[in-house]
Motif scaffolding. Structure first.
Motif, PDB file in Angstrom:
ATOM      1  N   ASN A 108       0.917  -1.190   0.188  1.00  0.00           N
ATOM      2  CA  ASN A 108       0.389  -0.111   0.012  1.00  0.00           C
ATOM      3  C   ASN A 108       0.887   1.031  -0.059  1.00  0.00           C
ATOM      4  N   ALA A 109       1.450   1.680  -1.568  1.00  0.00           N
ATOM      5  CA  ALA A 109       1.595   3.384  -1.627  1.00  0.00           C
ATOM      6  C   ALA A 109       1.105   4.212  -0.728  1.00  0.00           C
ATOM      7  N   ASP A 110       0.301   4.149  -0.118  1.00  0.00           N
ATOM      8  CA  ASP A 110      -0.435   5.647  -0.593  1.00  0.00           C
ATOM      9  C   ASP A 110      -0.038   6.329   0.205  1.00  0.00           C
ATOM     10  N   GLY A 111       0.308   8.356  -0.308  1.00  0.00           N
ATOM     11  CA  GLY A 111       0.528   8.893   0.354  1.00  0.00           C
ATOM     12  C   GLY A 111       1.792   8.873  -0.200  1.00  0.00           C
ATOM     13  N   LYS A 112       2.479   8.262  -0.782  1.00  0.00           N
ATOM     14  CA  LYS A 112       3.852   7.913  -1.615  1.00  0.00           C
ATOM     15  C   LYS A 112       3.532   8.116  -2.658  1.00  0.00           C
ATOM     16  N   TYR A 113       5.752   8.405  -3.381  1.00  0.00           N
ATOM     17  CA  TYR A 113       5.151   8.379  -4.648  1.00  0.00           C
ATOM     18  C   TYR A 113       6.371   7.312  -5.011  1.00  0.00           C
ATOM     19  N   ILE A 114       6.105   6.788  -6.329  1.00  0.00           N
ATOM     20  CA  ILE A 114       6.521   5.537  -7.054  1.00  0.00           C
ATOM     21  C   ILE A 114       6.991   6.387  -8.202  1.00  0.00           C
ATOM     22  N   CYS A 115       8.926   6.291  -8.423  1.00  0.00           N
ATOM     23  CA  CYS A 115       9.145   6.506  -9.689  1.00  0.00           C
ATOM     24  C   CYS A 115      10.087   5.735  -9.760  1.00  0.00           C
ATOM     25  N   PRO A 116      10.769   5.933 -11.087  1.00  0.00           N
ATOM     26  CA  PRO A 116      12.045   5.330 -11.419  1.00  0.00           C
ATOM     27  C   PRO A 116      13.317   5.685 -11.203  1.00  0.00           C
ATOM     28  N   GLY A 117      14.339   3.979 -10.803  1.00  0.00           N
ATOM     29  CA  GLY A 117      15.172   4.482 -10.111  1.00  0.00           C
ATOM     30  C   GLY A 117      16.220   5.776 -10.439  1.00  0.00           C
ATOM     31  N   PHE A 118      17.201   6.134  -8.952  1.00  0.00           N
ATOM     32  CA  PHE A 118      18.020   7.683  -9.363  1.00  0.00           C
ATOM     33  C   PHE A 118      18.944   6.904 -10.432  1.00  0.00           C
ATOM     34  N   ILE A 119      19.720   7.935 -11.025  1.00  0.00           N
ATOM     35  CA  ILE A 119      20.689   7.760 -11.502  1.00  0.00           C
ATOM     36  C   ILE A 119      21.641   8.413 -10.952  1.00  0.00           C
ATOM     37  N   ASP A 120      23.001   8.077 -10.707  1.00  0.00           N
ATOM     38  CA  ASP A 120      23.728   8.701  -9.731  1.00  0.00           C
ATOM     39  C   ASP A 120      25.290   8.573 -10.862  1.00  0.00           C
ATOM     40  N   ILE A 121      25.335  10.488 -11.196  1.00  0.00           N
ATOM     41  CA  ILE A 121      25.756   9.769 -12.333  1.00  0.00           C
ATOM     42  C   ILE A 121      27.454  10.095 -12.572  1.00  0.00           C
ATOM     43  N   HIS A 122      27.824  10.416 -11.053  1.00  0.00           N
ATOM     44  CA  HIS A 122      28.715  10.837 -10.176  1.00  0.00           C
ATOM     45  C   HIS A 122      29.320  10.030  -9.422  1.00  0.00           C
ATOM     46  N   THR A 123      30.029   9.191  -9.655  1.00  0.00           N
ATOM     47  CA  THR A 123      30.008   8.100  -8.434  1.00  0.00           C
ATOM     48  C   THR A 123      32.165   7.837  -8.315  1.00  0.00           C
ATOM     49  N   HIS A 124      31.805   7.561  -6.854  1.00  0.00           N
ATOM     50  CA  HIS A 124      33.637   6.836  -6.687  1.00  0.00           C
ATOM     51  C   HIS A 124      33.262   5.763  -6.430  1.00  0.00           C
ATOM     52  N   SER A 125      33.215   5.041  -6.195  1.00  0.00           N
ATOM     53  CA  SER A 125      31.853   3.655  -6.052  1.00  0.00           C
ATOM     54  C   SER A 125      32.613   2.373  -6.955  1.00  0.00           C
ATOM     55  N   ASP A 126      34.023   2.468  -7.289  1.00  0.00           N
ATOM     56  CA  ASP A 126      34.745   1.838  -8.602  1.00  0.00           C
ATOM     57  C   ASP A 126      35.300   0.504  -7.094  1.00  0.00           C
ATOM     58  N   PHE A 127      35.289   0.651  -6.622  1.00  0.00           N
ATOM     59  CA  PHE A 127      36.280  -0.028  -5.230  1.00  0.00           C
ATOM     60  C   PHE A 127      35.100  -0.858  -4.256  1.00  0.00           C
ATOM     61  N   SER A 128      34.539   0.223  -3.524  1.00  0.00           N
ATOM     62  CA  SER A 128      33.530   0.298  -2.567  1.00  0.00           C
ATOM     63  C   SER A 128      31.967  -1.203  -3.017  1.00  0.00           C
ATOM     64  N   LEU A 129      31.764  -0.957  -4.295  1.00  0.00           N
ATOM     65  CA  LEU A 129      30.957  -2.278  -4.894  1.00  0.00           C
ATOM     66  C   LEU A 129      31.610  -3.631  -4.684  1.00  0.00           C
ATOM     67  N   LEU A 130      32.686  -3.522  -4.560  1.00  0.00           N
ATOM     68  CA  LEU A 130      33.806  -5.095  -4.571  1.00  0.00           C
ATOM     69  C   LEU A 130      33.709  -5.576  -3.147  1.00  0.00           C
ATOM     70  N   ALA A 131      33.376  -4.156  -1.940  1.00  0.00           N
ATOM     71  CA  ALA A 131      33.400  -4.702  -0.558  1.00  0.00           C
ATOM     72  C   ALA A 131      31.933  -4.944  -0.137  1.00  0.00           C
ATOM     73  N   ASN A 132      31.492  -3.956  -0.502  1.00  0.00           N
ATOM     74  CA  ASN A 132      30.132  -4.159  -0.233  1.00  0.00           C
ATOM     75  C   ASN A 132      28.787  -3.975  -1.544  1.00  0.00           C
ATOM     76  N   ARG A 133      28.699  -5.604  -2.311  1.00  0.00           N
ATOM     77  CA  ARG A 133      27.987  -5.826  -3.107  1.00  0.00           C
ATOM     78  C   ARG A 133      26.350  -4.673  -3.377  1.00  0.00           C
ATOM     79  N   CYS A 134      25.439  -4.919  -2.209  1.00  0.00           N
ATOM     80  CA  CYS A 134      24.219  -4.631  -1.335  1.00  0.00           C
ATOM     81  C   CYS A 134      24.491  -2.997  -1.967  1.00  0.00           C
ATOM     82  N   ALA A 135      25.344  -2.604  -1.850  1.00  0.00           N
ATOM     83  CA  ALA A 135      25.568  -1.437  -1.908  1.00  0.00           C
ATOM     84  C   ALA A 135      23.677   0.056  -1.633  1.00  0.00           C
ATOM     85  N   GLU A 136      24.334  -0.702  -0.181  1.00  0.00           N
ATOM     86  CA  GLU A 136      22.870  -0.210   0.759  1.00  0.00           C
ATOM     87  C   GLU A 136      22.929   1.566   0.540  1.00  0.00           C
TER      88      GLU A 136
END
Length: 377
Positions: A47-75
């Motif tokens: 039930n999403a009443d009162g909430k917004y639903i949208c496509p996932g955001f694109i983060d155009i500028h990150t430095h996650s090159d290595f941290s993604l190897l350490a945390n693949r869930c990317a919370e």
């Protein structure tokens, strides 16, 4: 029967249309229906009443090159609604890396604490390590100019020879063929700052041959802001590619020419037809390695030579002039009360304190404090 129905949310579909209230049905990982009201059953309903639903955001500028190897869930991304990351920005990243020591130096976010292997020579091998076990987010990797230049020339502050330029072009071509989305530069940092427009245009042209983009942390956003933007526009013109000017915001001490900078970009886009994007940031604060407070000659080298310099009283004395009469763009942003320690293996109790406080705790001057923190870790 479908797997999931999200009901009564305010739907933003990404087209720019106003939000409207409706339901979304998902089956086998795909959206199968979007309507005002869906008349079917699902294994699970939200039930999403009162909430917004949208496509996932694109983060155009990150430095996650290595941290993604350490945390693949990317919370840290997923919990903000981000589902796609662009990595390899600012000319920094972990591949290509035939020299592991140099590769680690130019990878934002690298830490021995992650206990994660750094075991590749080429960009394709890095992508295999990144993607093969799976990730919770999509990734569009850029191939970093700084990593390529280090692999071929080290920290040499000179133009490349013809053979060196061809080797760098081969690295770009190999990365683009392996799946890179484009080519990035960090011209305010070493070794990127040693490259001229001709070198960058030649390398960017290789990426353009693969329909790649050019993303640039430009050379300066203060004293030569306009000249730096013009240089990037020239590279985009010569390569014939789409361009992205990263975190395009003036330094606090910049001359008041930002309006003219934007006008120059808009003119290139609207009158010449260049495809140019810009991004910026809303934050006053930003992260960075402590070592970048020092003159580049201290840390532009192999790890063992850097350690020797950090231990040298003579080097400390030479660096005092840098702190007393700063030209470093970071030091020009503010005094030592403006810099805070956010990570330290040797001094975890000092995390959260500013460098002025740490200097007082150590009983050392600012220069000695920086050297002590760096050497300890």
């Amino acid at each position: 029967m479908v797997d999931l129905i999200i009901r009564s949310g305010h739907i933003l579909d990404g087209t720019g249309s106003p939000a409207w209230k409706g339901d979304i049905a998902v089956d086998e990982g795909k959206i199968v229906e979007v309507k005002d009201s869906i008349d079917m059953h699902a294994e699970y309903e939200l039930n999403a009443d009162g909430k917004y639903i949208c496509p996932g955001f694109i983060d155009i500028h990150t430095h996650s090159d290595f941290s993604l190897l350490a945390n693949r869930c990317a919370e840290s991304s997923v919990r903000q609604g981000i589902t796609t990351l662009v990595t390899g920005n600012c000319g920094h990243g972990p591949a290509p890396s035939p020299d592991r020591g140099l590769g680690k130096q130019i990878t934002f976010g690298y830490s021995e604490n992650f206990n994660t292997d750094f075991g590749w020579d080429h960009f394709a091998e890095y992508l295999d390590d990144l993607f093969s076990p799976g990730l919770s987010v999509n990734v569009a990797p850029l191939v970093p100019h700084g990593s390529i230049r280090l692999a071929v020339m080290g920290y040499d502050a000179r133009p490349p020879t013809r053979a060196e330029l061809e080797k760098m072009k081969d690295y770009v071509d190999e990365a683009m063929s392996a799946g890179a989305a484009g080519f990035s530069t960090g011209l305010e940092y070493s070794p990127g700052k040693h490259a001229d427009e001709n070198e960058l245009s030649a390398l960017c042209s290789v990426a353009a041959n693969h329909d790649g983009i050019y993303a640039s942390h430009i050379r300066d956003r203060a004293d030569t802001f306009m000249e730096s933007v013009v240089e990037s526009l020239n590279i985009i013109r010569r390569a014939g590619c789409t361009g992205q000017l990263s975190h395009l915001a003036p330094r606090p001490y910049a001359r008041g020419e930002f309006d003219q900078v934007l006008e120059t970009i808009y003119k290139a886009r609207d009158q010449e037809g260049l495809e140019i994007g810009i991004d910026t940031f809303p934050d006053v604060w930003g992260p960075g390695p402590v070592v970048t407070l020092l003159p580049p000659w201290v840390y532009e080298d192999k790890p063992d030579k850097i350690l020797d310099r950090l231990k040298s009283p003579d080097v400390i004395d030479q660096c005092r002039e840098t702190f007393n009469n700063p030209t470093n763009y970071l030091l020009r942003l503010g005094g030592f009360k403006s810099f805070y320690l956010t990570c330290s293996r040797s001094y975890p109790d000092l995390v959260g304190r500013n460098f002025q406080e740490i200097s007082e705790i150590f009983g050392l001057d600012h220069t000695e404090t920086i050297f002590k923190l760096l050497l300890a870790d």
